[in-house]
Design a protein around this motif. Sequence first.
Motif, PDB file in Angstrom:
ATOM      1  N   LEU A 250       0.829  -1.206   0.000  1.00 58.05           N
ATOM      2  CA  LEU A 250       0.000   0.000   0.000  1.00 58.05           C
ATOM      3  C   LEU A 250       0.862   1.254   0.000  1.00 58.05           C
ATOM      4  N   ASP A 251       1.945   1.235   0.756  1.00 63.90           N
ATOM      5  CA  ASP A 251       2.832   2.405   0.797  1.00 63.90           C
ATOM      6  C   ASP A 251       3.468   2.662  -0.570  1.00 63.90           C
ATOM      7  N   ALA A 254       0.877   4.268  -2.747  1.00 62.93           N
ATOM      8  CA  ALA A 254       0.733   5.677  -2.365  1.00 62.93           C
ATOM      9  C   ALA A 254       1.875   6.513  -2.921  1.00 62.93           C
ATOM     10  N   LEU A 295      -3.233   5.502   2.028  1.00 60.77           N
ATOM     11  CA  LEU A 295      -2.932   5.965   0.678  1.00 60.77           C
ATOM     12  C   LEU A 295      -3.176   7.452   0.468  1.00 60.77           C
ATOM     13  N   HIS A 299      -6.503   8.382  -3.655  1.00 62.01           N
ATOM     14  CA  HIS A 299      -5.948   7.154  -4.228  1.00 62.01           C
ATOM     15  C   HIS A 299      -6.742   5.907  -3.847  1.00 62.01           C
TER      16      HIS A 299
END
Length: 356
Positions: A250-251, A254, A295, A299
């Motif tokens: 997820l990072d 993002a 996020l 996003h």
Amino acid sequence: MPPSPAQSLIPVFDGHNDTLLQRVRHRSSDLDRDFFTASEVNHIDLPRARDGGLAGGLFAMFVPSQIGQDFSKPFDPRDPANYAPVDQTEALRFTVEMIGEAFRLERLSEGAVRVCRSAAEIREAMAAGALAVSLHIEGAEAIDAEFRALEALHALGLRSLGPVWSRQNIFAEGVPMRFNTSPDIGDGLTDTGKALVRACNDLRILIDLSHLNEKGFWDVAALSDAPLVASHSNVHAICPSARNLTDRQLDAIAESKGLVGLNFHVAFLREDGGHSRATPLDVLVRHTAYLVERLGEDHVGLGSDFDGCLLPAEIGDVTGLPRLIEAFRTAGFGETLIRKIAHENWLSVLERTQGS
């Protein structure tokens, strides 16, 4: 066609459905239905889409391992036959059949359905009250190693693809439909898979990371110059299914200013990984809130998996979208954030990936 009664609803652009597959598979069967007449079969037809506020989406073209499989029966994730390799020639034939169905619906719709090749065309269709269909491949078995089919499919309107479904092919390895399992399973992209990423970047075809294993995910992240997008995946920290995304993934999404679309399948939502339709909307809200926090509000979108999953009973079919929107309101999501999740974030990432 009459004006849409859903014009007063918040319009939804949804990141994933399997409607074209269901229509082709059910043709000439007892489950075949006119797309322009409301029914209780499957999740999407045009009247129900209007009632639910569905304004458009990525319409997936998935080739089952068992093309002759009876889709009126529940999919069994434990049956290895459902993950068998698919011949490229047969996959291409079946994919073209689904593309043909999309264009047939457009032709018969009198302007109420439009196959769109850009975010600008999607916006135009939505503004006109037409259902915007963006063609997507889920599992790239139809594409040959020389990418000749990719060029042809792009010319027909293909604008996004997932290199794999939950099986192995010449490009990569997919994650299995397993609960309490990491997505870090198997090898990363093959050399042909890496070439596919570069070819998609050149053609400005969005690369979908849903179904791709973790090593493949990181290979795409290292190679691609486009935002990272998972069209229909959820939060692994809440529901530890191999199909969901870890915090580290997820990072990365993002950081790339990409997008994750919330999947409505109950087994990818529930903490216990169960297949119960008695899954409250609060669970979908919890995943969405986690995604927004991780996020950022620009996003996160929706990636329902309509016509390809077991839905919570409170959603039922596409007409349940307003109930999810209302659950977001009840949870304190403001109208600006809700509109972003409903459609604006998807249109933004498509513009940044494909061009306007």
